[in-house]
Design an enzyme around this catalytic site. Structure first.
Site, PDB file in Angstrom:
ATOM      1  N   HIS A   1      -4.658  -9.993  -4.252  1.00 28.28           N
ATOM      2  CA  HIS A   1      -3.262  -9.879  -3.960  1.00 28.28           C
ATOM      3  C   HIS A   1      -2.925 -10.298  -5.237  1.00 28.28           C
ATOM      4  CE1 HIS A   1       0.479  -9.546  -2.304  1.00 28.28           C
ATOM      5  NE2 HIS A   1       0.097  -8.833  -1.449  1.00 28.28           N
TER       6      HIS A   1
ATOM      7  N   SER B   1      -4.899  -1.696   6.060  1.00 24.80           N
ATOM      8  CA  SER B   1      -5.642  -2.369   6.676  1.00 24.80           C
ATOM      9  C   SER B   1      -5.621  -2.350   8.177  1.00 24.80           C
ATOM     10  CB  SER B   1      -5.931  -3.938   5.835  1.00 24.80           C
ATOM     11  OG  SER B   1      -4.772  -4.421   6.167  1.00 24.80           O
ATOM     12  N   LEU B   2      -4.434  -2.699   8.564  1.00 24.73           N
ATOM     13  CA  LEU B   2      -4.053  -2.974  10.176  1.00 24.73           C
ATOM     14  C   LEU B   2      -4.231  -1.660  10.637  1.00 24.73           C
ATOM     15  CD1 LEU B   2      -0.930  -5.667  10.117  1.00 24.73           C
ATOM     16  CD2 LEU B   2      -3.218  -5.895  10.677  1.00 24.73           C
TER      17      LEU B   2
ATOM     18  N   SER C   1     -12.142 -11.070  16.553  1.00 22.57           N
ATOM     19  CA  SER C   1     -10.959 -10.762  17.462  1.00 22.57           C
ATOM     20  C   SER C   1      -9.595 -10.612  16.886  1.00 22.57           C
ATOM     21  CB  SER C   1     -10.901 -12.052  18.526  1.00 22.57           C
ATOM     22  OG  SER C   1     -10.610 -13.227  17.598  1.00 22.57           O
ATOM     23  N   GLY C   2      -9.764  -9.945  15.743  1.00 22.04           N
ATOM     24  CA  GLY C   2      -8.565  -9.410  14.966  1.00 22.04           C
ATOM     25  C   GLY C   2      -8.204  -8.104  15.731  1.00 22.04           C
TER      26      GLY C   2
ATOM     27  N   THR D   1      -5.736 -10.989  10.880  1.00 23.11           N
ATOM     28  CA  THR D   1      -4.902 -10.351  11.244  1.00 23.11           C
ATOM     29  C   THR D   1      -3.472 -11.124  11.604  1.00 23.11           C
ATOM     30  OG1 THR D   1      -6.305  -8.646  12.493  1.00 23.11           O
ATOM     31  CG2 THR D   1      -4.207  -8.734  13.544  1.00 23.11           C
TER      32      THR D   1
ATOM     33  N   ARG E   1      -7.702  -0.926  -1.998  1.00 18.05           N
ATOM     34  CA  ARG E   1      -6.753  -0.749  -1.015  1.00 18.05           C
ATOM     35  C   ARG E   1      -5.161  -0.549  -1.054  1.00 18.05           C
ATOM     36  NH1 ARG E   1      -4.024  -3.433   2.946  1.00 18.05           N
ATOM     37  NH2 ARG E   1      -4.888  -5.512   2.334  1.00 18.05           N
TER      38      ARG E   1
ATOM     39  N   GLU F   1       6.020  -0.024   0.273  1.00 21.04           N
ATOM     40  CA  GLU F   1       5.410  -0.876  -0.424  1.00 21.04           C
ATOM     41  C   GLU F   1       4.563  -0.314  -1.804  1.00 21.04           C
ATOM     42  OE1 GLU F   1       2.871  -3.482   1.732  1.00 21.04           O
ATOM     43  OE2 GLU F   1       4.418  -3.925   3.403  1.00 21.04           O
TER      44      GLU F   1
ATOM     45  N   ARG G   1      -2.441  -2.320  -6.454  1.00 21.43           N
ATOM     46  CA  ARG G   1      -2.554  -3.946  -6.569  1.00 21.43           C
ATOM     47  C   ARG G   1      -3.351  -4.326  -7.851  1.00 21.43           C
ATOM     48  NH1 ARG G   1      -2.872  -5.480  -0.130  1.00 21.43           N
ATOM     49  NH2 ARG G   1      -0.615  -5.399   0.146  1.00 21.43           N
TER      50      ARG G   1
ATOM     51  N   HIS H   1      -8.089 -11.531  -1.781  1.00 17.24           N
ATOM     52  CA  HIS H   1      -7.502 -11.001  -0.668  1.00 17.24           C
ATOM     53  C   HIS H   1      -8.002  -9.918   0.517  1.00 17.24           C
ATOM     54  CE1 HIS H   1      -3.840 -10.085   1.693  1.00 17.24           C
ATOM     55  NE2 HIS H   1      -3.680  -8.815   1.547  1.00 17.24           N
TER      56      HIS H   1
ATOM     57  N   GLU I   1     -12.273  -4.994   8.437  1.00 15.70           N
ATOM     58  CA  GLU I   1     -12.731  -5.314   6.923  1.00 15.70           C
ATOM     59  C   GLU I   1     -14.307  -5.525   6.982  1.00 15.70           C
ATOM     60  OE1 GLU I   1     -11.256  -8.558   3.423  1.00 15.70           O
ATOM     61  OE2 GLU I   1     -10.519  -8.600   5.583  1.00 15.70           O
TER      62      GLU I   1
ATOM     63  N   ALA J   1      -1.087 -11.547   8.423  1.00 13.48           N
ATOM     64  CA  ALA J   1      -0.597 -10.451   7.769  1.00 13.48           C
ATOM     65  C   ALA J   1       0.935 -10.084   7.683  1.00 13.48           C
ATOM     66  CB  ALA J   1      -1.072  -8.883   8.396  1.00 13.48           C
TER      67      ALA J   1
END
Length: 502
Positions: free
Chosen positions: A224, A368-369, A8-9, A39, A363, A110, A268, A328, A352, A42
């Site tokens: 991360h 990701s979102l 349920s993300g 989620t 990534r 970023e 990263r 991460h 994911e 984040a």
């Protein structure tokens, strides 16, 4: 059709809402409560809003560059070209992304992005805003929700997914379905240090492996770079470095440029290794210096980080704070096509848990979102359509690890008894940021021995342990098979002990 969504993300709830709106009967099964998972934690945003000098093509190029060239270009094209529609959908569902005085969306930058193209909500609370909006939309839609339901296994009949077996309140029950959409997240708790919340134990990937699904790229676990180095793991968003914060050693020197011309804004994997090596060399954590941003900017732009760091006793507006890497995000998972279909008819995977091919070996921040929203929607649209076989283009050295370790018949007889913490420490040391043949062999031997003597799991905790052991074996096997260093998978020619700082 009857659709069961597990998780349920953002990926799971996007899929559930789209399937419901398409007229399907939808049940969401979630391990904790609705909206649990990564989620809501984040801090970064959603990439995909392009200014006048930017474009989807440039976003795609940055994604592929960050992925060390191993991203699937078709999947990346889908991601960037669906981005605007999915961000607009999130806004329509109630996500209040940050805007400037003129009402325009504020765009942040970023690491490894060449432009500012990332939307945020509440400064550093994007995930919480998205989770809250999607949970509310799911409740309004009257979608059936089963909370506290642990995924025990997939139900497969005649090679087709036909439901899930779940453990609820200590009892197993079967939920039949015409289509199953896995959205169970990653496996951060394979490692001793992780940004992932409790319960991120790879349950969906493990269930898919047991069912015979093709899985790939498990060797690509992203670490991360900047997690607060004191107290429980707490992520310091990459957006802080995007705003100008720097990484410094004990002498105040910006050491990240020793490893990459982009310094703190390098991909990263590069920054994480540079940070770990520097910390080990100086025998103390490196520091993140955000003092140049000032107290007001830090409090306004990063309210959650500002609050937590101060609660931990740090005034980051005045003094640099100690940071360290942590596991991460898993770039690998259940192999899918561009619509979330897996190698098992009737089974989809999104978020994911899936290996869409977008992320390659590393990534790109804030993808990701976006990936969860884009491919969650696409999977729901594909429900009920003719099944297409998953393209057989996965490299052989990264193909399904369901038989990982079967060629290794003589594991070492000695070693520590199994516990989750011992496994996590083993993975951190031997299958972490810096890997060697010897370390990977050692880890694989230990995991094979533990799996061979483990009793049949009964409780949720025992089932989680079994899932972690299965994924540990698959991950170590995949890491041994990929002999070159690429992205997050780094084969160190000599063992390099990492500083224990978390």
């Amino acid at each position: 059709m009857n659709v069961v969504v597990v998780g349920s993300g953002i990926a799971g709830l996007t899929a559930a809402l789209h399937a419901h709106e398409a007229g399907h009967a939808v049940t969401v099964v979630t391990k904790g409560v609705l909206g649990d998972g990564c989620t809501g934690f984040a801090q970064g945003g959603v990439a995909g809003m392009y200014g006048p000098a930017d474009s989807a093509a440039q976003h795609a190029a940055d994604t592929i560059d960050a992925g060390a060239g191993l991203s699937d270009s078709a999947a990346v094209d889908v991601l960037v070209h669906d981005a605007a529609a999915r961000i607009a959908e999130l806004i329509a569902r109630g996500v209040a992304f940050d805007r400037g005085p003129d009402g325009e969306l504020l765009l942040g930058r970023e690491a490894a992005h060449r432009h500012a193209r990332i939307v945020h909500a509440g400064g550093d609370a994007t995930g919480a805003a998205i989770a809250g909006a999607l949970v509310a939309a799911t409740r309004r839609a009257a979608i059936t929700v089963v909370e506290g339901a642990f995924l025990a296994d997939l139900m497969i009949v005649g090679g087709v997914a036909c439901g899930v077996r779940v453990l609820v309140g200590g009892a197993l029950s079967d939920l039949e379905a015409d289509a199953v959409i896995l959205a169970t997240g990653g496996a951060g708790h394979l490692y001793a240090h992780t940004t992932n919340p409790e319960g991120t134990t790879g349950d969906g990937i493990a269930a898919a492996l047991r069912a015979g699904a093709v899985v790939a790229d498990l060797e690509f676990m992203q670490f991360h770079p900047t997690v607060l180095a004191e107290g429980p793991a707490f992520l310091i968003s990459e957006a802080v470095r995007g705003e100008g914060a720097t990484l410094i050693d004990v002498d105040g020197r910006r050491f990240a440029f020793d490893s990459h011309p982009d310094g703190e804004l390098a991909p990263r994997d590069v920054v994480s290794r540079a940070l770990a090596r520097q910390a080990a060399a100086q025998d103390s954590p490196v520091r993140l210096d955000a003092t140049m941003l000032g107290e007001r900017v830090l409090a306004r732009r990063f309210p959650t980080i500002d609050r937590v760091t101060r609660e931990r006793g740090f005034d980051w507006a005045i003094h640099p704070i100690p940071v360290t890497p942590a596991a991460h995000y898993l770039m690998g998972g259940v192999v899918t096509d561009l619509d979330g279909r897996t190698s098992i008819p009737g089974l989809f995977a999104v978020g994911e848990v899936a290996r869409t091919g977008v992320h390659g070996a590393n990534r790109l921040a804030s993808n990701s979102l976006l990936e969860g929203a884009v491919f969650g929607a696409r999977a729901a649209t594909a429900v009920g359509k003719p099944w297409k076989p998953v393209p057989a283009h996965v490299p052989t050295d990264a193909r399904s690890a369901s038989t990982a370790g079967t060629c290794r018949t003589r594991p070492r007889p000695d070693g520590s008894p199994f516990s989750r913490s011992v496994l996590q420490r083993l993975m951190w040391d031997d299958v972490g940021l810096l890997r060697t043949d010897e370390g990977l062999e050692h880890a694989l031997d230990a995991v094979i021995r533990w799996r061979s003597t483990a009793p049949a799991p009964v409780t949720v905790a025992e089932r989680e342990d079994a899932n972690l052991l299965l994924l540990a074996e698959a991950t170590a096997s995949a890491a041994l098979a990929r002999t070159e260093s690429v992205g997050a998978h780094y084969r160190d020619p000599v063992a390099s002990p990492l500083l224990e700082t978390v």
